[in-house]
Design a protein around this motif. Structure first.
Motif, PDB file in Angstrom:
ATOM      1  N   LYS A 111       0.801  -1.227   0.000  1.00 45.74           N
ATOM      2  CA  LYS A 111       0.000   0.000   0.000  1.00 45.74           C
ATOM      3  C   LYS A 111       0.834   1.277   0.000  1.00 45.74           C
ATOM      4  O   LYS A 111       0.357   2.332  -0.411  1.00 45.74           O
ATOM      5  CB  LYS A 111      -0.938  -0.011   1.209  1.00 45.74           C
ATOM      6  N   GLN A 112       2.070   1.193   0.484  1.00 46.53           N
ATOM      7  CA  GLN A 112       2.895   2.398   0.595  1.00 46.53           C
ATOM      8  C   GLN A 112       3.502   2.795  -0.758  1.00 46.53           C
ATOM      9  O   GLN A 112       3.804   1.938  -1.597  1.00 46.53           O
ATOM     10  CB  GLN A 112       4.017   2.174   1.612  1.00 46.53           C
ATOM     11  N   LYS A 113       3.702   4.089  -0.944  1.00 46.28           N
ATOM     12  CA  LYS A 113       4.226   4.601  -2.217  1.00 46.28           C
ATOM     13  C   LYS A 113       5.644   4.119  -2.496  1.00 46.28           C
ATOM     14  O   LYS A 113       6.059   4.073  -3.652  1.00 46.28           O
ATOM     15  CB  LYS A 113       4.177   6.131  -2.219  1.00 46.28           C
ATOM     16  N   VAL A 131      11.185   1.277   7.099  1.00 47.84           N
ATOM     17  CA  VAL A 131      11.327   0.909   8.510  1.00 47.84           C
ATOM     18  C   VAL A 131      10.049   0.292   9.078  1.00 47.84           C
ATOM     19  O   VAL A 131      10.057  -0.299  10.152  1.00 47.84           O
ATOM     20  CB  VAL A 131      11.738   2.119   9.375  1.00 47.84           C
ATOM     21  N   ASP A 132       8.938   0.436   8.335  1.00 44.78           N
ATOM     22  CA  ASP A 132       7.650  -0.080   8.790  1.00 44.78           C
ATOM     23  C   ASP A 132       6.771  -0.290   7.558  1.00 44.78           C
ATOM     24  O   ASP A 132       6.705   0.582   6.692  1.00 44.78           O
ATOM     25  CB  ASP A 132       6.988   0.907   9.756  1.00 44.78           C
ATOM     26  N   MET A 133       6.102  -1.425   7.501  1.00 46.19           N
ATOM     27  CA  MET A 133       5.258  -1.721   6.346  1.00 46.19           C
ATOM     28  C   MET A 133       4.113  -0.732   6.187  1.00 46.19           C
ATOM     29  O   MET A 133       3.562  -0.571   5.101  1.00 46.19           O
ATOM     30  CB  MET A 133       4.691  -3.134   6.468  1.00 46.19           C
ATOM     31  N   SER A 137       8.747   5.620   3.844  1.00 42.67           N
ATOM     32  CA  SER A 137      10.172   5.367   4.051  1.00 42.67           C
ATOM     33  C   SER A 137      10.833   6.588   4.673  1.00 42.67           C
ATOM     34  O   SER A 137      10.320   7.711   4.572  1.00 42.67           O
ATOM     35  CB  SER A 137      10.844   5.017   2.720  1.00 42.67           C
ATOM     36  N   ILE A 138      11.971   6.373   5.320  1.00 43.63           N
ATOM     37  CA  ILE A 138      12.637   7.479   6.015  1.00 43.63           C
ATOM     38  C   ILE A 138      13.537   8.284   5.094  1.00 43.63           C
ATOM     39  O   ILE A 138      14.046   9.335   5.488  1.00 43.63           O
ATOM     40  CB  ILE A 138      13.428   6.972   7.241  1.00 43.63           C
ATOM     41  N   PHE A 139      13.782   7.787   3.872  1.00 46.18           N
ATOM     42  CA  PHE A 139      14.506   8.547   2.849  1.00 46.18           C
ATOM     43  C   PHE A 139      14.136   7.976   1.476  1.00 46.18           C
ATOM     44  O   PHE A 139      13.698   6.824   1.371  1.00 46.18           O
ATOM     45  CB  PHE A 139      16.023   8.530   3.077  1.00 46.18           C
ATOM     46  N   PRO A 140      14.291   8.768   0.431  1.00 43.17           N
ATOM     47  CA  PRO A 140      14.000   8.253  -0.911  1.00 43.17           C
ATOM     48  C   PRO A 140      14.903   7.076  -1.248  1.00 43.17           C
ATOM     49  O   PRO A 140      16.090   7.066  -0.904  1.00 43.17           O
ATOM     50  CB  PRO A 140      14.296   9.457  -1.824  1.00 43.17           C
ATOM     51  N   ALA A 141      14.340   6.080  -1.899  1.00 42.52           N
ATOM     52  CA  ALA A 141      15.082   4.853  -2.217  1.00 42.52           C
ATOM     53  C   ALA A 141      16.392   5.161  -2.925  1.00 42.52           C
ATOM     54  O   ALA A 141      16.438   5.939  -3.876  1.00 42.52           O
ATOM     55  CB  ALA A 141      14.223   3.948  -3.099  1.00 42.52           C
ATOM     56  N   GLY A 142      17.470   4.561  -2.418  1.00 46.30           N
ATOM     57  CA  GLY A 142      18.778   4.678  -3.048  1.00 46.30           C
ATOM     58  C   GLY A 142      19.588   5.887  -2.654  1.00 46.30           C
ATOM     59  O   GLY A 142      20.720   6.050  -3.122  1.00 46.30           O
ATOM     60  N   THR A 143      19.071   6.723  -1.751  1.00 44.77           N
ATOM     61  CA  THR A 143      19.776   7.964  -1.411  1.00 44.77           C
ATOM     62  C   THR A 143      20.567   7.878  -0.111  1.00 44.77           C
ATOM     63  O   THR A 143      21.362   8.772   0.183  1.00 44.77           O
ATOM     64  CB  THR A 143      18.800   9.139  -1.302  1.00 44.77           C
ATOM     65  N   GLN A 149      16.107  -5.058   8.825  1.00 47.52           N
ATOM     66  CA  GLN A 149      15.639  -6.434   8.866  1.00 47.52           C
ATOM     67  C   GLN A 149      14.424  -6.616   7.942  1.00 47.52           C
ATOM     68  O   GLN A 149      14.287  -7.646   7.279  1.00 47.52           O
ATOM     69  CB  GLN A 149      15.255  -6.818  10.308  1.00 47.52           C
ATOM     70  N   ILE A 150      13.579  -5.612   7.885  1.00 46.58           N
ATOM     71  CA  ILE A 150      12.332  -5.716   7.140  1.00 46.58           C
ATOM     72  C   ILE A 150      12.578  -5.908   5.639  1.00 46.58           C
ATOM     73  O   ILE A 150      11.796  -6.567   4.949  1.00 46.58           O
ATOM     74  CB  ILE A 150      11.440  -4.476   7.412  1.00 46.58           C
ATOM     75  N   GLY A 151      13.677  -5.361   5.132  1.00 51.58           N
ATOM     76  CA  GLY A 151      13.986  -5.510   3.715  1.00 51.58           C
ATOM     77  C   GLY A 151      14.170  -6.957   3.319  1.00 51.58           C
ATOM     78  O   GLY A 151      13.755  -7.386   2.224  1.00 51.58           O
ATOM     79  N   TYR A 152      14.771  -7.763   4.202  1.00 51.92           N
ATOM     80  CA  TYR A 152      15.001  -9.166   3.884  1.00 51.92           C
ATOM     81  C   TYR A 152      13.726  -9.999   4.021  1.00 51.92           C
ATOM     82  O   TYR A 152      13.567 -11.026   3.351  1.00 51.92           O
ATOM     83  CB  TYR A 152      16.165  -9.711   4.713  1.00 51.92           C
ATOM     84  N   ASP A 153      12.808  -9.547   4.856  1.00 59.96           N
ATOM     85  CA  ASP A 153      11.497 -10.198   4.895  1.00 59.96           C
ATOM     86  C   ASP A 153      10.757  -9.960   3.577  1.00 59.96           C
ATOM     87  O   ASP A 153      10.108 -10.876   3.041  1.00 59.96           O
ATOM     88  CB  ASP A 153      10.683  -9.653   6.066  1.00 59.96           C
TER      89      ASP A 153
END
Length: 340
Positions: A111-113, A131-133, A137-143, A149-153
């Motif tokens: 659901k998140q952008k 950081v939470d489904m 996100s706490i920063f734009p992807a790749g910046t 841990q959540i990324g590997y889930d």
């Protein structure tokens, strides 16, 4: 400091067999020092199929005083991430996933952008910012970088979607390929010799009940020292991934750099860290969950695996204290490995 200097001077001037003896003797001296926080675990080192170190000290069950065995199973924490990375990279080889497309392609229900911009590559390298489904996100992807841990889930969920198989089944297939009969997803059958984990609280070791609080794909696989050597030999020996894909796993990626609480500036590939110390290439990962402290490093120049698994955590909340023995033994080992 004098201890390490004396060891170094001796090692430089002795033949290989004697260097092995000094390394073993030095580690024995370290482990035998009277301490309120004694090492309880396994130290296992294999170099080019030769066992260089094999130390098993302490108990699998403190109350029953059951001695540890080399074949005992431990929860290995973040060492688990390289299994997940290998599973997703196998699907990349099969053209079932792409590394640089938004993960919404695979998980359209998100659901998140951030699902429209985060990629598998960014999940693997902790550069996604999630950081939470249920939160942005706490920063734009790749910046930027944020160890996650959540990324590997999410990677496990993508692997399941790409294959139509449960993640524990995918991991079982991987371990069978490498002959790892004692390494398991925590939801799998076959947990026969898992030791009890302990955390020191108020100067007493207490049974830890939170060892499996993490996502399995990120930090809750179960393994043994012998199986982790098999894993290193299988992975880095090219039996899991094709040569080009293995290179992707062990590449230092721009921006994937962490100020590690134990080692300072640390560079990440896919599921592992990549370090050079005295021109020695070191591949692998530490692992920590409540009750368990682990370390698995592979040195490709000498085809050497160094595994340390412990089921006692001293200094709750203090990683330097928790990894005190692991770091000291790694320093001793690096000195001799540099000479081999």
């Amino acid at each position: 400091m004098k201890y390490y200097l004396f060891f170094l001077l001796l090692a430089w001037n002795l033949p290989l067999f004697s260097q092995y003896e000094i390394l073993n003797s030095s580690i024995d001296s370290l482990l035998k020092v009277q301490s309120s926080t004694p090492f309880n675990g396994v130290i296992y080192c294999v170099s080019d199929d030769k066992i260089v170190l094999n130390r098993v000290q302490g108990f699998s069950d403190m109350t029953a005083k059951s001695p540890l065995n080399l074949t005992d199973q431990f929860v290995i924490g973040s060492i688990s991430k390289q299994f997940t990375a290998a599973i997703i990279l196998k699907e990349y080889e099969r053209n079932n996933v792409q590394l640089h497309v938004p993960i919404r392609w695979y998980l359209p229900e998100l659901k998140q952008k951030w699902a429209d911009s985060v990629t598998i590559h960014q999940l693997l390298t902790h550069t996604h910012g999630i950081v939470d489904m249920n939160k942005p996100s706490i920063f734009p992807a790749g910046t930027s970088y944020n160890y996650s841990q959540i990324g590997y889930d999410l990677l496990a969920k993508i692997a399941e979607r790409a294959t139509g198989k449960k993640f524990d089944v995918l991991s079982k297939e991987l371990f069978k390929k490498c002959g790892m009969t004692s390494t398991l997803h925590p939801d799998s059958d076959g947990i026969k010799s898992l030791v009890i984990g302990y955390t020191a609280k108020k100067d007493e070791l207490e049974v830890e009940v939170n060892s499996f609080q993490n996502y399995p794909a990120a930090g809750c696989f179960i393994s043994t020292a012998e199986d982790l050597v098999k894993w290193n030999e299988c992975l880095y020996g090219g039996k899991v991934l094709k040569k080009k894909t293995l290179k992707l796993l062990q590449t230092q990626y721009e921006g994937a750099v962490r100020n590690h609480p134990l080692f300072g500036e640390t560079h990440y590939g896919y599921g592992i860290t990549i370090t050079k110390v005295n021109d020695q290439l070191q591949l692998g990962q530490t692992g920590f969950v409540p009750g368990f402290v682990s370390m698995n490093y592979y040195f490709p120049e000498t085809k050497t695996s160094l595994i340390m698994l412990s089921n006692t955590v001293y200094g709750e909340g203090d990683l330097k204290k928790a990894f005190e023995y692991h770091v000291k033994i790694l320093e001793l080992f690096r000195t001799v490995n540099d000479i081999w």
